[in-house]
Write a protein that holds these residues in place. Structure first.
Motif, PDB file in Angstrom:
ATOM      1  N   TYR A  35     -13.818  -1.624 -16.033  1.00 19.03           N
ATOM      2  CA  TYR A  35     -12.474  -1.122 -16.053  1.00 19.03           C
ATOM      3  C   TYR A  35     -12.757   0.361 -15.112  1.00 19.03           C
ATOM      4  O   TYR A  35     -11.901   0.269 -14.141  1.00 19.03           O
ATOM      5  CB  TYR A  35     -11.755  -0.965 -17.135  1.00 19.03           C
ATOM      6  CG  TYR A  35     -10.405  -0.395 -16.808  1.00 19.03           C
ATOM      7  CD1 TYR A  35      -9.513  -1.128 -16.401  1.00 19.03           C
ATOM      8  CD2 TYR A  35     -10.067   1.206 -16.892  1.00 19.03           C
ATOM      9  CE1 TYR A  35      -8.260  -0.594 -16.147  1.00 19.03           C
ATOM     10  CE2 TYR A  35      -8.795   1.461 -16.634  1.00 19.03           C
ATOM     11  CZ  TYR A  35      -7.828   0.607 -16.059  1.00 19.03           C
ATOM     12  OH  TYR A  35      -6.707   1.110 -15.790  1.00 19.03           O
ATOM     13  N   LEU A  63     -13.787  -6.943 -14.011  1.00 18.44           N
ATOM     14  CA  LEU A  63     -13.753  -6.667 -12.623  1.00 18.44           C
ATOM     15  C   LEU A  63     -12.243  -7.551 -12.132  1.00 18.44           C
ATOM     16  O   LEU A  63     -11.718  -7.021 -11.318  1.00 18.44           O
ATOM     17  CB  LEU A  63     -15.059  -6.860 -11.999  1.00 18.44           C
ATOM     18  CG  LEU A  63     -16.331  -6.012 -12.184  1.00 18.44           C
ATOM     19  CD1 LEU A  63     -17.518  -6.072 -11.257  1.00 18.44           C
ATOM     20  CD2 LEU A  63     -15.727  -4.380 -11.813  1.00 18.44           C
ATOM     21  N   SER A  64     -12.778  -8.749 -12.438  1.00 22.65           N
ATOM     22  CA  SER A  64     -11.490  -9.813 -11.901  1.00 22.65           C
ATOM     23  C   SER A  64     -10.343  -9.441 -12.492  1.00 22.65           C
ATOM     24  O   SER A  64      -9.022  -9.408 -12.139  1.00 22.65           O
ATOM     25  CB  SER A  64     -11.832 -11.051 -11.660  1.00 22.65           C
ATOM     26  OG  SER A  64     -12.143 -11.594 -13.238  1.00 22.65           O
ATOM     27  N   GLU A  92      -2.027  -3.760 -13.358  1.00 23.34           N
ATOM     28  CA  GLU A  92      -1.403  -2.787 -12.548  1.00 23.34           C
ATOM     29  C   GLU A  92       0.018  -2.526 -13.147  1.00 23.34           C
ATOM     30  O   GLU A  92       0.541  -1.129 -13.075  1.00 23.34           O
ATOM     31  CB  GLU A  92      -1.116  -3.400 -11.324  1.00 23.34           C
ATOM     32  CG  GLU A  92      -0.880  -2.524 -10.152  1.00 23.34           C
ATOM     33  CD  GLU A  92      -0.651  -2.873  -8.667  1.00 23.34           C
ATOM     34  OE1 GLU A  92      -0.304  -3.924  -8.814  1.00 23.34           O
ATOM     35  OE2 GLU A  92      -0.868  -2.073  -7.568  1.00 23.34           O
ATOM     36  N   THR A 126       0.909  -1.260   0.000  1.00 27.12           N
ATOM     37  CA  THR A 126      -0.130   0.107  -0.168  1.00 27.12           C
ATOM     38  C   THR A 126       0.981   1.167   0.097  1.00 27.12           C
ATOM     39  O   THR A 126       0.540   2.118  -0.575  1.00 27.12           O
ATOM     40  CB  THR A 126      -0.913  -0.071   1.070  1.00 27.12           C
ATOM     41  OG1 THR A 126      -1.558  -1.292   1.345  1.00 27.12           O
ATOM     42  CG2 THR A 126      -1.855   1.144   1.308  1.00 27.12           C
ATOM     43  N   LYS A 160      -9.102  -6.793 -13.992  1.00 25.35           N
ATOM     44  CA  LYS A 160      -8.258  -5.434 -13.757  1.00 25.35           C
ATOM     45  C   LYS A 160      -7.509  -5.561 -12.298  1.00 25.35           C
ATOM     46  O   LYS A 160      -6.562  -4.746 -12.104  1.00 25.35           O
ATOM     47  CB  LYS A 160      -9.233  -4.376 -13.828  1.00 25.35           C
ATOM     48  CG  LYS A 160     -10.112  -4.088 -12.460  1.00 25.35           C
ATOM     49  CD  LYS A 160     -11.156  -2.515 -12.588  1.00 25.35           C
ATOM     50  CE  LYS A 160     -11.913  -2.535 -11.157  1.00 25.35           C
ATOM     51  NZ  LYS A 160     -12.552  -1.333 -11.483  1.00 25.35           N
ATOM     52  N   GLU A 161      -7.755  -6.515 -11.638  1.00 24.50           N
ATOM     53  CA  GLU A 161      -6.933  -6.763 -10.268  1.00 24.50           C
ATOM     54  C   GLU A 161      -5.731  -7.438 -10.436  1.00 24.50           C
ATOM     55  O   GLU A 161      -4.899  -7.675  -9.532  1.00 24.50           O
ATOM     56  CB  GLU A 161      -7.796  -7.478  -9.147  1.00 24.50           C
ATOM     57  CG  GLU A 161      -9.185  -6.699  -8.832  1.00 24.50           C
ATOM     58  CD  GLU A 161      -8.976  -5.191  -8.280  1.00 24.50           C
ATOM     59  OE1 GLU A 161      -7.739  -5.086  -7.577  1.00 24.50           O
ATOM     60  OE2 GLU A 161      -9.676  -4.201  -8.530  1.00 24.50           O
ATOM     61  N   ARG A 162      -5.595  -8.036 -11.538  1.00 32.89           N
ATOM     62  CA  ARG A 162      -4.592  -8.815 -11.837  1.00 32.89           C
ATOM     63  C   ARG A 162      -3.282  -7.865 -12.007  1.00 32.89           C
ATOM     64  O   ARG A 162      -3.461  -6.704 -12.265  1.00 32.89           O
ATOM     65  CB  ARG A 162      -4.585  -9.646 -13.236  1.00 32.89           C
ATOM     66  CG  ARG A 162      -5.792 -10.492 -13.198  1.00 32.89           C
ATOM     67  CD  ARG A 162      -5.407 -11.984 -12.920  1.00 32.89           C
ATOM     68  NE  ARG A 162      -4.425 -12.522 -13.804  1.00 32.89           N
ATOM     69  CZ  ARG A 162      -5.198 -13.250 -15.188  1.00 32.89           C
ATOM     70  NH1 ARG A 162      -6.293 -13.368 -15.075  1.00 32.89           N
ATOM     71  NH2 ARG A 162      -4.035 -13.662 -15.823  1.00 32.89           N
ATOM     72  N   GLU A 163      -2.082  -8.536 -11.710  1.00 37.00           N
ATOM     73  CA  GLU A 163      -0.955  -7.606 -11.620  1.00 37.00           C
ATOM     74  C   GLU A 163      -0.489  -7.089 -13.045  1.00 37.00           C
ATOM     75  O   GLU A 163       0.154  -6.064 -12.948  1.00 37.00           O
ATOM     76  CB  GLU A 163       0.299  -8.579 -11.054  1.00 37.00           C
ATOM     77  CG  GLU A 163       0.528  -8.257  -9.401  1.00 37.00           C
ATOM     78  CD  GLU A 163       1.580  -9.185  -8.693  1.00 37.00           C
ATOM     79  OE1 GLU A 163       2.095  -9.996  -9.509  1.00 37.00           O
ATOM     80  OE2 GLU A 163       1.981  -8.856  -7.624  1.00 37.00           O
ATOM     81  N   ARG A 173       2.569   1.741  -3.334  1.00 37.92           N
ATOM     82  CA  ARG A 173       1.744   2.215  -4.248  1.00 37.92           C
ATOM     83  C   ARG A 173       1.153   3.640  -4.341  1.00 37.92           C
ATOM     84  O   ARG A 173       0.940   4.555  -5.061  1.00 37.92           O
ATOM     85  CB  ARG A 173       0.589   1.446  -4.470  1.00 37.92           C
ATOM     86  CG  ARG A 173       1.146   0.113  -5.470  1.00 37.92           C
ATOM     87  CD  ARG A 173       0.103  -1.222  -5.257  1.00 37.92           C
ATOM     88  NE  ARG A 173       0.486  -2.346  -5.887  1.00 37.92           N
ATOM     89  CZ  ARG A 173       1.592  -3.046  -5.563  1.00 37.92           C
ATOM     90  NH1 ARG A 173       2.231  -2.647  -4.552  1.00 37.92           N
ATOM     91  NH2 ARG A 173       1.920  -4.041  -6.563  1.00 37.92           N
TER      92      ARG A 173
END
Ligand SMILES: Nc1ncnc2c1ncn2[C@@H]1O[C@H](COP(=O)(O)OP(=O)(O)O)[C@@H](O)[C@H]1O
Ligand SMILES: [Mg+2]
Lengths: 288, 304
Positions: B130, B190-191, B199, A59, B193-196, A62
């Motif tokens: 997203y 939704l799932s 990010e 956290t 976009k949480e993947r690394e 980021r």
């Protein structure tokens, strides 16, 4: 800006999460994941951030680079507050600060080849660079991180964990950033591969002069690569100082516990640590 | 990075070597390999391709056109001498030619509607998922409202607007069919976009649009392809229903649904009018189902 001015100055950074507690009135509890964190980072330096799982390391990292919203504080990058940057400045910043992630495979898009993955930051920040030149730079960077350029057209699932992390490192380095945030960059790797990747990072750091924010839950790993260590406990900084000093002469009980929890090959040292662990437990029992 | 361009000559040569570097095995190729290993799916593909080729090519070689009336042969069973291999209908038109034209129409209509629903549904669902938050809430509430409105009302409005042009009508139907696709895609997004790796793209400075269309949409292939293979037969059936109501394809053109509804009225007296179209429809529905099944197994994310 003077020579000795830190490139990154974090001041009183806090991150609070609203946790919905359910109920029809939308009640929520506040989770203070990062509390009042301040530190400096100099050019070419490596700062280690340690703390057990869930103490707010990810956290914090980021929030510093504004991938998540910080509740308060400042994160000054070369004299400018990242938390107040315009969208345009922020995109330019992404070129200077890159990131390496914990899960090597998950951090690579399974539908893209190594060339596309490593070349993406280049494409974003230098759209004028021709495709031929991009490919050449990607190949060059692959060689630097110890991958054979012949693997350029392979997909992530065709690489081992260590190789995937090398792809991640190549992607982070391709825009020649000034800072790389490594969030548990080696925690998911085998021990032998961990050492290789850490040594690679140290070599590349020497070559490119990049600063590192090196996050791990294992203080033994951090000690090896970082000049200074910051210990995080429930979102708060409990100790920060030169690596050797923090490891050899920890001031805070929590730091002592972290160090004592690392298994060591030396039986005498291990005995001593077991003693420390026992003592800490006794004290905790007495306090309770 | 400027100044490097002078190295272009060397780079080109270097690139040539890299172009010859071995190709990787993409997830799609893996999936195709698994699909090819599935006998039922391969047979379904073979059957569908055969039907497709035959109905689009064979009509050029038939003695009778689909709207041509043979006054000498009305309501006649198969008659090889007259060139009516599947008999004629009450108006003396060749049933084989009509079946082929009807299958063509059904396939085109289903393909167009499915394509439209995939394009709209994927974009809409990925954007809602997203961006999330208020944008998502508003976009998905709109989908809920569309769901609640009666389908047939839309169809009637579309017919009023477009007239009785079957292709435009089914573009319109595709514009209604996307709702389910949008919901599926939103959930997956939704799932995803949480993947690394998403990010990682954000940390690299990628714009939201490039994240959606470079990183999220390509990873939706599995559910989208599977759902699309299930949508095609659904639209063929919808088309049959609308044609039965007189809202779909109009005479003298025809479609599988129209042929079957006309054939079923006279199934006892003129069975050849029902048999051909019914066999083709059933074969296609079964083939699409097995193909969908095979795709689901081939694209199963658990296998990755
Ligand atoms: N998006 C979020 N919403 C709510 N709570 C979160 C969120 N992200 C992290 N947390 C919580 O914040 C705390 C710190 O998490 P994290 O920074 O991931 O720890 P670490 O990286 O040190 O393991 C944890 O208690 C975690 O549950
Ligand atoms: Mg973490």
């Amino acid at each position: 800006m003077s020579e000795n001015e830190p490139i990154l100055k974090v001041r009183n950074l806090s991150v609070h999460f609203n946790i919905p507690t359910g109920g029809i009135f939308g009640g929520h509890a506040v989770l203070k994941a990062v509390k009042d964190v301040s530190f400096d980072l100099h050019a070419g330096e490596t700062l280690g951030i340690v703390g057990e799982s869930g103490c707010g390391k990810s956290t914090l990292s980021r929030a510093i680079i504004r991938l998540i919203h910080a509740t308060g504080g400042e994160s000054m990058w070369m004299g400018k507050d990242i938390l107040k940057m315009s969208p345009k400045e922020l995109i330019a910043l992404r070129k200077d600060i890159q990131m390496i992630f914990q899960d090597p495979l998950a951090s690579l898009n399974p539908r893209m080849t190594a060339a596309q993955i490593i070349g993406e930051p280049l494409q974003i920040h230098y759209p004028e660079v021709s495709k031929a030149e991009r490919t050449a730079r990607v190949a060059e960077m692959m060689a630097k991180v110890g991958l054979t350029p012949e693997m350029i057209n392979k997909y992530p699932h065709e690489f081992s964990g260590g190789q995937c992390q090398r792809i991640g490192i190549a992607r982070a380095l391709i825009t020649r950033p000034k800072l790389i945030v490594c969030d548990e960059a080696v925690s998911a790797l085998d021990v032998s591969v961990q050492a290789q990747v850490i040594n690679l990072l140290m070599d590349l750091q020497k070559e490119f002069g990049v600063s590192l924010l090196f996050i791990a839950h294992d203080i033994a790993v951090v000690r090896h690569i970082a000049q200074r260590i910051m210990v995080l406990y429930f979102g708060e900084v409990v100790e920060i100082g030169e690596s050797e000093q923090v490891v050899m002469d920890p001031q805070h009980d929590y730091t002592k516990k972290l160090i004592a929890s690392v298994p060591v090959p030396d039986p005498k040292e291990e005995m001593r640590r077991r003693e420390v662990r026992r003592k800490l437990r006794r004290e905790a029992a007495a306090a309770a | 990075m400027a100044g490097l361009t002078s190295r272009d000559a060397i780079l080109t040569e270097y690139n040539q070597q890299l172009l010859n570097a071995p190709k990787g095995r993409s997830l799609a190729q893996d999936a195709v390999r698994r699909l090819v290993a599935n006998k039922a799916a391969v047979f379904s593909i073979f059957l569908l391709v055969t039907i497709l080729l035959v109905v689009f090519i064979a009509p050029y070689f038939l003695p009778w056109g689909y709207s041509q009336v043979d006054w000498a042969n009305i309501r006649k069973p198969p008659n090889f001498e007259a060139g009516h291999f599947m008999g004629t209908d009450q108006n003396g038109r060749d049933m084989l030619a009509r079946t082929m034209q009807g299958t063509q129409m059904s396939l085109v209509v289903a393909g167009v509607a499915t394509l439209v629903s995939v394009v709209i549904g994927v974009s809409y669902g990925a954007i809602a998922g997203y961006f999330g938050g208020r944008i998502d809430a508003v976009m998905m509430r709109f989908v809920d409202i569309m769901y609640a409105l009666p389908y047939i009302l839309f169809v009637i409005i579309l017919v009023v607007i477009f007239g009785r042009n079957p292709i435009l009508l089914f573009v319109g139907i595709g514009c209604l069919e996307w709702l389910t696709m949008a919901r599926i895609v939103r959930g997956q997004t939704l799932s995803l976009k949480e993947r690394e790796f998403v990010e990682a793209a954000r940390a690299s400075g990628a714009s939201p649009w490039s994240i959606i269309f470079r990183h999220i949409v390509p990873n939706l292939t599995g559910p989208v392809v599977i759902y699309a293979t299930l949508t095609i037969p659904e639209i063929i059936i919808t088309e049959s229903f609308l044609s039965y109501l007189g809202l779909g394809v109009q005479e003298p053109q025809t479609s599988l649904g129209t042929l079957i509804s006309q054939g079923s009225e006279v199934a006892v007296a003129l069975p050849w009018m029902l048999l051909g179209p019914a066999v083709i429809l059933v074969a296609m529905l079964i083939a699409f189902t097995y193909l969908g099944d095979g795709l689901r197994d081939a694209l199963d994310p658990k296998d990755r």
